[in-house]
Scaffold this active site. Structure first.
Site, PDB file in Angstrom:
ATOM      1  N   LYS A 185       0.636  -1.131   0.189  1.00 53.57           N
ATOM      2  CA  LYS A 185      -0.251   0.097   0.073  1.00 53.57           C
ATOM      3  C   LYS A 185       0.808   1.324   0.018  1.00 53.57           C
ATOM      4  CE  LYS A 185      -2.607   2.582   3.768  1.00 53.57           C
ATOM      5  NZ  LYS A 185      -1.320   2.859   4.236  1.00 53.57           N
ATOM      6  N   ASN A 186       1.777   1.133   0.795  1.00 54.38           N
ATOM      7  CA  ASN A 186       2.529   2.372   1.010  1.00 54.38           C
ATOM      8  C   ASN A 186       3.422   2.711  -0.079  1.00 54.38           C
ATOM      9  OD1 ASN A 186       1.174   3.017   3.182  1.00 54.38           O
ATOM     10  ND2 ASN A 186       3.038   2.356   4.611  1.00 54.38           N
TER      11      ASN A 186
ATOM     12  N   ARG B 299      -4.563  10.265   3.055  1.00 54.16           N
ATOM     13  CA  ARG B 299      -3.557  11.097   3.426  1.00 54.16           C
ATOM     14  C   ARG B 299      -2.545  11.079   2.216  1.00 54.16           C
ATOM     15  NH1 ARG B 299      -0.657  13.798   6.887  1.00 54.16           N
ATOM     16  NH2 ARG B 299       1.658  13.429   6.622  1.00 54.16           N
TER      17      ARG B 299
ATOM     18  N   CYS C 177      -5.699   7.916   8.411  1.00 54.09           N
ATOM     19  CA  CYS C 177      -5.834   7.342   9.827  1.00 54.09           C
ATOM     20  C   CYS C 177      -5.773   8.386  10.762  1.00 54.09           C
ATOM     21  CB  CYS C 177      -4.897   6.288   9.890  1.00 54.09           C
ATOM     22  SG  CYS C 177      -5.614   4.568   9.198  1.00 54.09           S
TER      23      CYS C 177
ATOM     24  N   ARG D 225      -0.443  14.997  12.218  1.00 55.81           N
ATOM     25  CA  ARG D 225       0.451  14.553  11.046  1.00 55.81           C
ATOM     26  C   ARG D 225       0.873  15.568  10.351  1.00 55.81           C
ATOM     27  NH1 ARG D 225      -1.593   8.685   8.858  1.00 55.81           N
ATOM     28  NH2 ARG D 225       0.574   8.618   8.175  1.00 55.81           N
TER      29      ARG D 225
ATOM     30  N   ASP E 167       4.085   0.916  12.118  1.00 55.74           N
ATOM     31  CA  ASP E 167       2.771   0.144  11.547  1.00 55.74           C
ATOM     32  C   ASP E 167       2.860  -1.151  11.869  1.00 55.74           C
ATOM     33  OD1 ASP E 167       2.098   2.508  10.071  1.00 55.74           O
ATOM     34  OD2 ASP E 167       2.742   2.060   8.041  1.00 55.74           O
TER      35      ASP E 167
ATOM     36  N   ILE F  55       6.951   7.409  16.925  1.00 56.39           N
ATOM     37  CA  ILE F  55       6.740   8.192  15.620  1.00 56.39           C
ATOM     38  C   ILE F  55       5.506   9.189  15.665  1.00 56.39           C
ATOM     39  CG2 ILE F  55       6.556   7.743  13.079  1.00 56.39           C
ATOM     40  CD1 ILE F  55       9.256   6.896  14.194  1.00 56.39           C
TER      41      ILE F  55
ATOM     42  N   ARG G  74      -8.912  -0.291   4.342  1.00 57.93           N
ATOM     43  CA  ARG G  74      -8.077   0.939   3.651  1.00 57.93           C
ATOM     44  C   ARG G  74      -6.448   0.317   3.323  1.00 57.93           C
ATOM     45  NH1 ARG G  74      -7.681   6.479   6.529  1.00 57.93           N
ATOM     46  NH2 ARG G  74      -6.493   6.589   4.515  1.00 57.93           N
TER      47      ARG G  74
END
Ligand code: UD1
Length: 421
Positions: free
Chosen positions: A25-26, A97, A121, A126, A309, A331, A401
Protein backbone atom coordinates in the site's frame (compact mmCIF):
# COMPACT_ATOMS: atom_id res chain seq x y z
CA UNK A 1 -30.83 -0.04 6.28
CA UNK A 2 -27.10 0.04 5.52
CA UNK A 3 -25.25 -2.28 7.90
CA UNK A 4 -21.57 -1.54 8.41
CA UNK A 5 -19.43 -4.62 7.84
CA UNK A 6 -17.95 -6.52 10.78
CA UNK A 7 -15.53 -9.40 11.11
CA UNK A 8 -16.85 -12.32 13.13
CA UNK A 9 -13.98 -14.41 14.41
CA UNK A 10 -14.11 -17.75 16.19
CA UNK A 11 -10.83 -17.85 18.06
CA UNK A 12 -8.53 -20.72 18.86
CA UNK A 13 -7.55 -21.99 15.41
CA UNK A 14 -3.90 -22.24 14.43
CA UNK A 15 -2.84 -20.50 11.22
CA UNK A 16 -0.96 -22.87 8.97
CA UNK A 17 0.03 -23.15 5.32
CA UNK A 18 1.54 -21.08 2.51
CA UNK A 19 0.35 -17.60 1.54
CA UNK A 20 1.40 -14.72 -0.72
CA UNK A 21 0.97 -11.09 0.28
CA UNK A 22 -0.31 -8.26 -1.92
CA UNK A 23 1.66 -5.35 -3.34
CA UNK A 24 2.57 -2.67 -0.82
CA UNK A 25 0.00 0.00 0.00
CA UNK A 26 2.65 2.51 0.99
CA UNK A 27 4.60 1.76 -2.19
CA UNK A 28 1.77 1.93 -4.71
CA UNK A 29 0.25 5.22 -3.50
CA UNK A 30 3.27 7.50 -4.14
CA UNK A 31 3.97 5.59 -7.36
CA UNK A 32 0.42 6.32 -8.57
CA UNK A 33 1.00 10.00 -7.77
CA UNK A 34 4.32 9.95 -9.64
CA UNK A 35 2.65 8.45 -12.72
CA UNK A 36 0.99 11.83 -13.50
CA UNK A 37 4.42 13.08 -14.61
CA UNK A 38 4.70 10.50 -17.40
CA UNK A 39 4.31 11.47 -21.05
CA UNK A 40 2.77 8.07 -21.85
CA UNK A 41 0.82 5.35 -19.99
CA UNK A 42 2.18 3.37 -17.01
CA UNK A 43 1.30 -0.16 -15.95
CA UNK A 44 1.66 -1.08 -12.28
CA UNK A 45 1.73 -4.81 -11.67
CA UNK A 46 0.90 -6.28 -8.28
CA UNK A 47 -1.17 -3.19 -7.44
CA UNK A 48 -3.33 -4.08 -4.42
CA UNK A 49 -7.07 -3.45 -4.66
CA UNK A 50 -7.51 -1.37 -1.51
CA UNK A 51 -9.88 1.42 -0.58
CA UNK A 52 -6.98 3.90 -0.51
CA UNK A 53 -5.91 2.81 -4.01
CA UNK A 54 -9.49 3.24 -5.28
CA UNK A 55 -9.66 6.74 -3.84
CA UNK A 56 -6.30 7.63 -5.39
CA UNK A 57 -7.54 6.23 -8.75
CA UNK A 58 -10.62 8.44 -8.43
CA UNK A 59 -8.43 11.48 -7.73
CA UNK A 60 -6.29 10.78 -10.82
CA UNK A 61 -9.45 10.39 -12.94
CA UNK A 62 -10.79 13.70 -11.61
CA UNK A 63 -7.57 15.31 -12.87
CA UNK A 64 -8.14 13.91 -16.36
CA UNK A 65 -6.14 10.67 -16.29
CA UNK A 66 -7.50 7.30 -17.38
CA UNK A 67 -7.14 4.66 -14.67
CA UNK A 68 -8.25 1.07 -15.24
CA UNK A 69 -7.74 -2.34 -13.70
CA UNK A 70 -6.20 -4.72 -16.27
CA UNK A 71 -4.62 -8.18 -16.29
CA UNK A 72 -7.61 -9.78 -14.48
CA UNK A 73 -7.57 -6.95 -11.99
CA UNK A 74 -4.00 -7.53 -10.85
CA UNK A 75 -2.48 -4.50 -12.57
CA UNK A 76 -3.34 -0.85 -12.81
CA UNK A 77 -3.17 0.98 -16.14
CA UNK A 78 -2.70 4.74 -15.77
CA UNK A 79 -2.73 7.03 -18.79
CA UNK A 80 -1.98 10.59 -17.65
CA UNK A 81 -1.62 12.07 -21.15
CA UNK A 82 -4.98 13.91 -21.02
CA UNK A 83 -4.29 15.41 -17.58
CA UNK A 84 -6.09 18.73 -17.55
CA UNK A 85 -6.54 19.80 -13.95
CA UNK A 86 -4.24 20.52 -11.02
CA UNK A 87 -7.01 20.94 -8.45
CA UNK A 88 -7.48 17.90 -6.21
CA UNK A 89 -11.10 17.48 -5.14
CA UNK A 90 -11.54 18.32 -1.50
CA UNK A 91 -13.86 15.42 -0.64
CA UNK A 92 -11.50 12.85 -2.18
CA UNK A 93 -8.44 14.50 -0.67
CA UNK A 94 -9.86 14.16 2.83
CA UNK A 95 -10.30 10.42 2.37
CA UNK A 96 -6.67 9.53 1.83
CA UNK A 97 -3.59 11.07 3.34
CA UNK A 98 -1.41 10.06 0.41
CA UNK A 99 -3.13 12.67 -1.73
CA UNK A 100 -0.48 15.03 -0.32
CA UNK A 101 1.98 13.22 -2.64
CA UNK A 102 0.27 14.85 -5.58
CA UNK A 103 1.70 18.29 -4.84
CA UNK A 104 5.24 17.40 -5.99
CA UNK A 105 4.30 15.57 -9.22
CA UNK A 106 1.51 18.02 -10.20
CA UNK A 107 3.73 21.05 -9.71
CA UNK A 108 6.50 19.35 -11.71
CA UNK A 109 4.13 18.48 -14.55
CA UNK A 110 1.61 21.35 -14.62
CA UNK A 111 3.42 24.13 -12.73
CA UNK A 112 0.54 24.28 -10.23
CA UNK A 113 -1.31 22.21 -7.64
CA UNK A 114 -4.24 22.96 -5.36
CA UNK A 115 -4.93 20.51 -2.55
CA UNK A 116 -6.61 20.63 0.84
CA UNK A 117 -5.17 19.29 4.06
CA UNK A 118 -5.06 15.53 3.71
CA UNK A 119 -7.11 12.92 5.54
CA UNK A 120 -6.02 9.41 6.48
CA UNK A 121 -5.92 7.40 9.70
CA UNK A 122 -6.43 9.34 12.89
CA UNK A 123 -3.21 8.44 14.65
CA UNK A 124 -2.17 11.81 15.94
CA UNK A 125 -1.01 15.05 14.43
CA UNK A 126 0.49 14.61 11.02
CA UNK A 127 2.05 17.89 9.98
CA UNK A 128 3.33 18.48 6.44
CA UNK A 129 5.93 21.16 7.18
CA UNK A 130 8.79 19.01 5.84
CA UNK A 131 6.96 18.51 2.54
CA UNK A 132 6.45 22.27 2.24
CA UNK A 133 10.01 23.08 3.28
CA UNK A 134 11.54 20.73 0.69
CA UNK A 135 9.28 21.78 -2.16
CA UNK A 136 9.81 25.48 -1.32
CA UNK A 137 13.54 24.93 -1.64
CA UNK A 138 12.91 23.69 -5.20
CA UNK A 139 11.13 26.95 -6.03
CA UNK A 140 7.49 26.11 -5.23
CA UNK A 141 5.55 29.01 -3.75
CA UNK A 142 2.70 28.15 -1.37
CA UNK A 143 -0.38 30.09 -0.44
CA UNK A 144 -2.96 28.88 2.05
CA UNK A 145 -6.58 29.98 1.99
CA UNK A 146 -9.83 28.43 3.29
CA UNK A 147 -8.09 25.15 4.21
CA UNK A 148 -6.61 24.87 0.71
CA UNK A 149 -2.95 24.83 -0.17
CA UNK A 150 -2.17 26.43 -3.52
CA UNK A 151 1.25 25.62 -4.93
CA UNK A 152 2.79 27.29 -7.95
CA UNK A 153 6.18 27.45 -9.59
CA UNK A 154 7.90 29.01 -12.55
CA UNK A 155 10.96 26.86 -13.18
CA UNK A 156 11.89 24.24 -10.57
CA UNK A 157 15.51 24.47 -9.49
CA UNK A 158 17.48 21.65 -7.81
CA UNK A 159 18.50 22.36 -4.21
CA UNK A 160 20.35 20.96 -1.21
CA UNK A 161 17.67 20.02 1.34
CA UNK A 162 18.24 18.82 4.89
CA UNK A 163 15.09 17.33 6.43
CA UNK A 164 14.55 18.03 10.15
CA UNK A 165 13.15 14.51 10.55
CA UNK A 166 13.36 11.60 8.10
CA UNK A 167 9.73 11.85 6.93
CA UNK A 168 8.76 9.12 4.47
CA UNK A 169 6.16 11.22 2.67
CA UNK A 170 8.31 14.35 2.50
CA UNK A 171 11.26 12.38 1.11
CA UNK A 172 8.99 10.91 -1.59
CA UNK A 173 7.30 14.20 -2.45
CA UNK A 174 10.64 15.98 -2.86
CA UNK A 175 12.14 13.11 -4.92
CA UNK A 176 9.21 13.21 -7.33
CA UNK A 177 9.25 16.96 -7.76
CA UNK A 178 13.06 17.14 -8.07
CA UNK A 179 12.97 14.47 -10.80
CA UNK A 180 11.86 17.19 -13.25
CA UNK A 181 13.71 20.19 -11.75
CA UNK A 182 16.73 21.88 -13.34
CA UNK A 183 20.01 20.54 -11.99
CA UNK A 184 20.87 18.47 -8.94
CA UNK A 185 18.85 18.03 -5.75
CA UNK A 186 20.35 16.44 -2.66
CA UNK A 187 17.99 15.25 0.09
CA UNK A 188 19.84 14.77 3.39
CA UNK A 189 18.47 12.99 6.45
CA UNK A 190 16.14 11.26 3.97
CA UNK A 191 13.89 8.43 5.13
CA UNK A 192 15.30 4.98 4.24
CA UNK A 193 12.11 2.89 3.97
CA UNK A 194 12.01 0.18 1.26
CA UNK A 195 9.01 1.96 -0.33
CA UNK A 196 11.38 4.84 -1.15
CA UNK A 197 13.65 2.41 -2.98
CA UNK A 198 10.61 1.14 -4.91
CA UNK A 199 9.68 4.70 -5.85
CA UNK A 200 13.25 5.33 -7.03
CA UNK A 201 13.10 2.20 -9.20
CA UNK A 202 9.79 3.34 -10.70
CA UNK A 203 10.97 6.91 -11.34
CA UNK A 204 14.22 5.69 -12.90
CA UNK A 205 12.23 3.37 -15.20
CA UNK A 206 10.36 6.53 -16.26
CA UNK A 207 13.69 8.09 -17.21
CA UNK A 208 14.56 9.90 -13.95
CA UNK A 209 18.13 9.96 -12.63
CA UNK A 210 17.97 9.21 -8.90
CA UNK A 211 20.39 7.37 -6.66
CA UNK A 212 20.81 6.80 -2.95
CA UNK A 213 17.28 5.67 -2.00
CA UNK A 214 17.59 3.34 0.99
CA UNK A 215 20.36 5.53 2.45
CA UNK A 216 19.97 8.89 4.16
CA UNK A 217 21.34 10.90 1.22
CA UNK A 218 19.37 10.83 -2.03
CA UNK A 219 20.66 12.56 -5.16
CA UNK A 220 18.26 13.54 -7.92
CA UNK A 221 19.55 14.87 -11.23
CA UNK A 222 16.59 16.57 -12.89
CA UNK A 223 15.50 15.55 -16.41
CA UNK A 224 13.37 17.36 -19.02
CA UNK A 225 10.67 14.73 -19.41
CA UNK A 226 9.54 11.37 -18.02
CA UNK A 227 7.91 8.53 -19.95
CA UNK A 228 5.46 5.80 -19.01
CA UNK A 229 6.82 2.42 -17.89
CA UNK A 230 5.88 -0.95 -16.40
CA UNK A 231 6.65 -1.60 -12.77
CA UNK A 232 5.96 -4.42 -10.32
CA UNK A 233 5.09 -3.01 -6.89
CA UNK A 234 7.08 -4.48 -3.97
CA UNK A 235 5.32 -6.91 -1.59
CA UNK A 236 3.61 -5.25 1.39
CA UNK A 237 6.05 -5.62 4.29
CA UNK A 238 3.44 -4.60 6.88
CA UNK A 239 1.08 -7.29 5.61
CA UNK A 240 4.01 -9.72 5.87
CA UNK A 241 4.63 -8.59 9.46
CA UNK A 242 0.93 -8.87 10.32
CA UNK A 243 0.79 -12.47 9.06
CA UNK A 244 4.02 -13.27 10.92
CA UNK A 245 2.40 -12.11 14.16
CA UNK A 246 -0.73 -14.04 13.12
CA UNK A 247 1.33 -17.25 13.01
CA UNK A 248 2.98 -16.40 16.32
CA UNK A 249 -0.20 -15.51 18.23
CA UNK A 250 -2.00 -18.70 17.16
CA UNK A 251 1.06 -20.96 17.69
CA UNK A 252 0.74 -21.61 13.99
CA UNK A 253 3.16 -22.42 11.18
CA UNK A 254 2.97 -20.11 8.17
CA UNK A 255 5.18 -19.70 5.10
CA UNK A 256 4.87 -16.30 3.39
CA UNK A 257 6.02 -17.08 -0.12
CA UNK A 258 6.89 -13.63 -1.45
CA UNK A 259 8.09 -11.91 1.73
CA UNK A 260 11.34 -9.98 1.44
CA UNK A 261 13.22 -11.03 4.60
CA UNK A 262 15.39 -7.93 4.66
CA UNK A 263 12.29 -5.69 4.89
CA UNK A 264 11.01 -7.31 8.08
CA UNK A 265 14.22 -7.87 10.00
CA UNK A 266 13.14 -5.72 12.96
CA UNK A 267 9.88 -7.68 13.33
CA UNK A 268 11.63 -11.05 12.87
CA UNK A 269 14.19 -10.13 15.49
CA UNK A 270 11.51 -9.21 18.08
CA UNK A 271 9.57 -12.39 17.34
CA UNK A 272 12.73 -14.46 17.90
CA UNK A 273 13.32 -12.60 21.18
CA UNK A 274 9.92 -13.67 22.47
CA UNK A 275 10.55 -17.30 21.51
CA UNK A 276 8.99 -17.60 18.03
CA UNK A 277 10.95 -19.41 15.29
CA UNK A 278 11.54 -17.36 12.15
CA UNK A 279 13.46 -18.86 9.25
CA UNK A 280 14.12 -17.79 5.68
CA UNK A 281 13.84 -20.86 3.47
CA UNK A 282 13.85 -20.15 -0.28
CA UNK A 283 12.41 -16.80 -1.25
CA UNK A 284 9.99 -16.40 1.63
CA UNK A 285 9.72 -16.39 5.42
CA UNK A 286 8.49 -19.13 7.71
CA UNK A 287 7.14 -18.41 11.18
CA UNK A 288 6.45 -21.15 13.69
CA UNK A 289 4.79 -20.15 16.94
CA UNK A 290 5.69 -21.25 20.44
CA UNK A 291 3.32 -22.04 23.34
CA UNK A 292 5.40 -20.01 25.75
CA UNK A 293 6.07 -16.40 24.85
CA UNK A 294 8.63 -14.27 26.66
CA UNK A 295 7.98 -10.54 27.18
CA UNK A 296 10.10 -7.90 25.44
CA UNK A 297 10.46 -4.14 25.07
CA UNK A 298 9.86 -2.36 21.77
CA UNK A 299 10.59 1.17 20.61
CA UNK A 300 9.23 2.28 17.24
CA UNK A 301 11.74 4.06 15.02
CA UNK A 302 12.22 5.04 11.37
CA UNK A 303 13.40 2.15 9.13
CA UNK A 304 15.38 -0.02 9.73
CA UNK A 305 14.10 0.37 13.29
CA UNK A 306 10.89 -1.30 14.48
CA UNK A 307 8.01 0.04 12.32
CA UNK A 308 5.23 2.02 13.97
CA UNK A 309 2.87 0.27 11.55
CA UNK A 310 3.61 -3.05 13.32
CA UNK A 311 3.37 -1.75 16.89
CA UNK A 312 -0.37 -2.43 17.46
CA UNK A 313 -0.06 -6.02 16.16
CA UNK A 314 2.91 -6.71 18.46
CA UNK A 315 0.93 -5.29 21.38
CA UNK A 316 -1.70 -7.99 20.79
CA UNK A 317 1.01 -10.67 20.86
CA UNK A 318 2.74 -9.31 23.97
CA UNK A 319 -0.59 -9.23 25.80
CA UNK A 320 -0.32 -13.03 26.10
CA UNK A 321 3.42 -13.22 26.88
CA UNK A 322 4.59 -14.50 30.28
CA UNK A 323 5.63 -11.24 31.92
CA UNK A 324 5.65 -7.49 31.44
CA UNK A 325 6.58 -5.76 28.18
CA UNK A 326 7.01 -2.06 27.47
CA UNK A 327 6.26 -0.41 24.12
CA UNK A 328 7.49 3.11 23.39
CA UNK A 329 5.90 4.83 20.39
CA UNK A 330 8.21 7.54 19.08
CA UNK A 331 6.68 8.21 15.62
CA UNK A 332 2.99 9.02 16.20
CA UNK A 333 1.60 10.30 19.49
CA UNK A 334 -1.81 8.65 19.62
CA UNK A 335 -1.22 5.20 18.34
CA UNK A 336 -2.42 3.11 21.27
CA UNK A 337 -6.11 3.09 20.32
CA UNK A 338 -6.08 -0.71 20.32
CA UNK A 339 -5.02 -0.87 23.99
CA UNK A 340 -8.47 -0.14 25.40
CA UNK A 341 -10.14 -2.55 22.98
CA UNK A 342 -7.61 -5.28 23.79
CA UNK A 343 -8.54 -4.56 27.42
CA UNK A 344 -12.12 -5.62 26.62
CA UNK A 345 -10.65 -8.96 25.59
CA UNK A 346 -8.89 -9.37 28.94
CA UNK A 347 -5.50 -7.83 28.12
CA UNK A 348 -3.83 -5.83 30.92
CA UNK A 349 -2.37 -2.73 29.28
CA UNK A 350 -1.68 0.65 30.82
CA UNK A 351 -0.74 3.57 28.60
CA UNK A 352 1.00 6.75 29.70
CA UNK A 353 1.69 9.20 26.89
CA UNK A 354 3.95 7.43 24.43
CA UNK A 355 4.51 4.37 26.63
CA UNK A 356 2.41 1.24 27.01
CA UNK A 357 3.02 -1.29 29.76
CA UNK A 358 1.65 -4.70 28.96
CA UNK A 359 1.26 -7.34 31.68
CA UNK A 360 0.84 -10.63 29.91
CA UNK A 361 -2.25 -12.75 30.68
CA UNK A 362 -2.57 -16.50 29.95
CA UNK A 363 -5.56 -16.15 27.56
CA UNK A 364 -7.62 -13.48 25.85
CA UNK A 365 -11.38 -13.88 25.64
CA UNK A 366 -13.62 -12.98 22.72
CA UNK A 367 -15.47 -9.65 22.85
CA UNK A 368 -17.09 -6.94 20.75
CA UNK A 369 -14.40 -4.46 19.75
CA UNK A 370 -14.08 -1.48 17.45
CA UNK A 371 -11.31 -0.84 14.93
CA UNK A 372 -10.59 2.87 14.79
CA UNK A 373 -7.63 2.82 12.44
CA UNK A 374 -5.92 0.45 10.04
CA UNK A 375 -3.21 -1.10 12.19
CA UNK A 376 -5.12 -1.11 15.47
CA UNK A 377 -7.83 -2.95 13.54
CA UNK A 378 -5.28 -5.56 12.45
CA UNK A 379 -4.19 -5.90 16.05
CA UNK A 380 -7.78 -6.65 17.16
CA UNK A 381 -8.24 -9.23 14.40
CA UNK A 382 -5.04 -11.00 15.50
CA UNK A 383 -6.17 -10.92 19.13
CA UNK A 384 -9.51 -12.39 18.02
CA UNK A 385 -7.75 -15.29 16.28
CA UNK A 386 -6.05 -16.22 19.54
CA UNK A 387 -8.91 -15.50 21.95
CA UNK A 388 -11.33 -18.00 23.48
CA UNK A 389 -14.76 -17.78 21.88
CA UNK A 390 -16.16 -15.22 19.49
CA UNK A 391 -14.79 -11.77 18.72
CA UNK A 392 -16.68 -9.26 16.62
CA UNK A 393 -14.57 -6.47 15.14
CA UNK A 394 -16.52 -3.50 13.80
CA UNK A 395 -15.03 -0.57 11.91
CA UNK A 396 -13.78 -2.98 9.22
CA UNK A 397 -13.71 -0.08 6.70
CA UNK A 398 -10.55 1.15 8.43
CA UNK A 399 -8.93 -2.28 7.92
CA UNK A 400 -9.97 -2.37 4.24
CA UNK A 401 -7.99 0.81 3.65
CA UNK A 402 -4.76 -1.12 3.83
CA UNK A 403 -5.34 -4.89 3.74
CA UNK A 404 -6.57 -6.61 0.59
CA UNK A 405 -9.18 -9.23 1.56
CA UNK A 406 -7.52 -9.88 4.91
CA UNK A 407 -10.28 -12.24 6.01
CA UNK A 408 -9.84 -14.41 2.88
CA UNK A 409 -6.12 -14.77 3.48
CA UNK A 410 -6.58 -15.64 7.14
CA UNK A 411 -9.38 -18.10 6.31
CA UNK A 412 -7.12 -19.75 3.70
CA UNK A 413 -4.64 -20.35 6.54
CA UNK A 414 -7.30 -21.99 8.69
CA UNK A 415 -8.77 -19.09 10.66
CA UNK A 416 -12.49 -18.98 11.29
CA UNK A 417 -13.29 -15.45 10.20
CA UNK A 418 -16.17 -14.12 8.12
CA UNK A 419 -17.28 -10.69 6.97
CA UNK A 420 -20.82 -9.85 7.93
CA UNK A 421 -22.90 -6.95 6.68
C1 UD1 B 1 4.29 6.87 6.15
C2 UD1 B 1 3.39 5.67 5.95
C3 UD1 B 1 2.75 5.27 7.27
C4 UD1 B 1 3.80 5.08 8.34
C5 UD1 B 1 4.72 6.28 8.43
C6 UD1 B 1 5.90 6.07 9.38
C7 UD1 B 1 2.67 5.99 3.66
C8 UD1 B 1 1.54 6.24 2.73
N1 UD1 B 1 2.38 5.99 4.97
O1 UD1 B 1 3.44 7.95 6.57
O2 UD1 B 1 2.03 4.06 7.07
O3 UD1 B 1 3.17 4.89 9.60
O4 UD1 B 1 5.28 6.58 7.13
O5 UD1 B 1 6.63 4.95 9.01
O6 UD1 B 1 3.78 5.72 3.25
N2 UD1 B 1 6.21 14.72 10.23
C9 UD1 B 1 6.40 16.06 10.45
N3 UD1 B 1 6.37 16.91 9.37
C10 UD1 B 1 6.18 16.46 8.10
C11 UD1 B 1 6.00 15.08 7.88
C12 UD1 B 1 6.02 14.24 8.96
O7 UD1 B 1 6.58 16.50 11.58
O8 UD1 B 1 6.16 17.28 7.17
C13 UD1 B 1 6.26 13.77 11.37
C14 UD1 B 1 4.97 13.00 11.56
O9 UD1 B 1 4.06 13.73 12.36
C15 UD1 B 1 5.46 11.76 12.25
C16 UD1 B 1 6.83 11.51 11.62
O10 UD1 B 1 7.21 12.77 11.07
O11 UD1 B 1 5.63 11.99 13.63
C17 UD1 B 1 6.87 10.46 10.55
O12 UD1 B 1 5.97 10.80 9.53
P1 UD1 B 1 6.18 10.38 8.00
O13 UD1 B 1 7.43 9.57 7.90
O14 UD1 B 1 6.06 11.59 7.16
O15 UD1 B 1 4.94 9.45 7.76
P2 UD1 B 1 3.97 9.44 6.52
O16 UD1 B 1 4.73 9.65 5.26
O17 UD1 B 1 2.79 10.29 6.80
Amino acid sequence: MWIMPEFVIQGGNRLSGDIAVSGGKNAVLPIMAASVMAGSPCILHNAPDLVDVRVMSEILRSLGATVERVNQGRSLYIDPTALSSWVVDDTLMRQVRSSIFLIGPLVAKMGKATVSYPGGCDIGQRPIDQHLKGLSALGVVFEEAHGNIMAETGRLQGADIHLDIPSVGATENIMMCAAMADGMTVIRNAAKEPEIVDLQTFLNSMGARIRGAGTDVIRVEGVEALRGCEHAVMPDRIEVGTLMVGAAITTGDVYIKNAVAEHVQAVASKLREVGVTVSVPGKGIRVTGSRRLRPTDIKTLPYPGFPTDMQPQMMALLSIAEGTSVITETIFESRFKQAEELGRMGARIRTEGRTAIIKGVPRLSGARVVSSDLRSGASLVLAGLAADGQTIVSGVESIDRGYERLEHKLAALGAKIVRQG
